[in-house]
Motif scaffolding. Structure first.
Motif, short mmCIF file in Angstrom:
data_model
loop_
_atom_site.label_atom_id
_atom_site.label_comp_id
_atom_site.label_asym_id
_atom_site.label_seq_id
_atom_site.Cartn_x
_atom_site.Cartn_y
_atom_site.Cartn_z
N ASP A 115 -28.52 -0.65 -6.81
CA ASP A 115 -27.99 0.55 -6.82
C ASP A 115 -28.66 1.26 -5.89
N VAL A 116 -28.32 2.33 -5.17
CA VAL A 116 -28.70 3.30 -4.30
C VAL A 116 -28.49 4.57 -4.42
N GLN A 117 -29.38 5.61 -3.99
CA GLN A 117 -29.27 6.91 -4.23
C GLN A 117 -29.21 7.40 -2.85
N LEU A 118 -28.36 8.43 -2.42
CA LEU A 118 -28.39 8.85 -1.30
C LEU A 118 -29.26 10.03 -0.95
N MET A 119 -30.26 9.92 0.02
CA MET A 119 -31.23 10.80 -0.03
C MET A 119 -31.02 11.96 1.34
N GLY A 120 -30.31 11.56 2.00
CA GLY A 120 -30.14 12.08 3.53
C GLY A 120 -28.94 11.46 4.29
N GLU B 8 -27.91 22.27 -3.13
CA GLU B 8 -28.59 21.17 -2.95
C GLU B 8 -29.55 20.78 -4.01
N ILE B 9 -30.08 22.08 -4.11
CA ILE B 9 -31.23 22.07 -5.63
C ILE B 9 -30.46 21.49 -6.88
N LEU B 10 -29.19 21.81 -7.14
CA LEU B 10 -28.61 21.42 -8.35
C LEU B 10 -28.15 19.85 -8.09
N LEU C 101 -31.48 17.87 -8.66
CA LEU C 101 -31.82 17.84 -10.08
C LEU C 101 -30.87 17.00 -11.01
N LYS C 102 -29.62 17.13 -10.59
CA LYS C 102 -28.69 16.11 -11.32
C LYS C 102 -29.00 14.72 -11.21
N MET C 103 -29.35 14.42 -9.78
CA MET C 103 -29.94 13.08 -9.62
C MET C 103 -31.09 12.57 -10.25
N VAL C 104 -31.93 13.43 -10.71
CA VAL C 104 -33.18 13.22 -11.48
C VAL C 104 -32.87 12.96 -12.85
#
Length: 237
Positions: free
Chosen positions: A196-201, A16-18, A21-24
């Protein structure tokens, strides 16, 4: 229920950390480091350039403020996008031989963090649509990177993001948060917003065959953001 949660709290699992950070990197989050000089704390804007899973390192753009650091020195990093902020600490490491040979020795390398602290920034208006009796169901279409479409409904919404419900188990399809591409929301006043969206949970209720997604809006048009804010104010009256 099975849960993937990149929201308030600590992220401690390496996978999940990876992913985070890939999202960042892919979503170009605002990224910086925090440096204390004597009694003064300063923030320096940086760029998170790349990750190396095998080496267990992350690479950041060069900055004079950290050029004098030594191997094993620790540094605090921050990143923010929309309504989500993260902070973590990493130790400086030496560039691998391959990186040096590739001419990237001017960049600076740190070990992957063991923990990332995530915070939801809730400064924007938020409407829990399910708790408002006279608001009709707001449908949402989720677009995946593979071209698939998923139809669901909006549970709550703000100008920063929303929570969606889908009447199917999406655990396998969305096991990688980067699978999600965009969404289209048809507000109860007939206005359609696409962003656009980013899945956060993600929470899966296997018994009820339901999936709940928490998504952050990315690169929403200013006009759509104004329209959404007006809609939220209207339903909250």
């Amino acid at each position: 229920m099975n849960t993937l949660d990149i929201g308030n709290g600590d992220i401690i699992h390496r996978k999940e950390i990876l992913q985070l950070l890939k999202m960042v990197i892919s979503q170009k989050w605002s990224f910086s480091c925090v440096i204390q000089v004597k009694k003064r704390v300063a923030t320096h804007a940086l760029q998170l350039v790349s990750l190396n899973d095998l080496e267990g390192t992350l690479c950041v753009s060069p900055d004079p403020a950290i050029s004098n650091m030594s191997v094993d020195d620790s540094l605090m990093f921050r990143a923010q996008s929309g309504g989500v902020s993260i902070i973590f600490q990493s130790q400086m490491v030496e560039a691998s031989g391959a990186e040096s040979m590739a001419g990237r020795s001017s960049l600076q390398y740190f070990g992957l963090p063991y923990k990332i602290v995530c915070t939801q920034l809730r400064k924007t208006l938020r409407a829990n649509l399910e708790s408002i009796a006279d608001v009709a169901e707001v449908p949402v279409t989720l677009y995946l990177m593979n071209g698939a479409l998923k139809e669901g409904s909006v549970m709550d919404i703000s100008t920063a993001g929303a929570k969606f419900r889908f009447k199917e188990d999406l655990k396998q399809e969305l096991r990688n948060p980067e699978t999600v591409d965009a969404c289209k929301i048809k507000l109860s006043n007939g206005v359609v917003i696409q962003t656009d969206v980013q899945l956060m949970g993600m929470v899966n209720d296997q018994e009820a065959n339901l999936t709940f997604l928490r998504c952050q809006f990315v690169r929403m048009k200013s006009a759509d953001e104004d329209t959404l804010e007006s809609f939220i104010k209207e339903v909250l009256q």
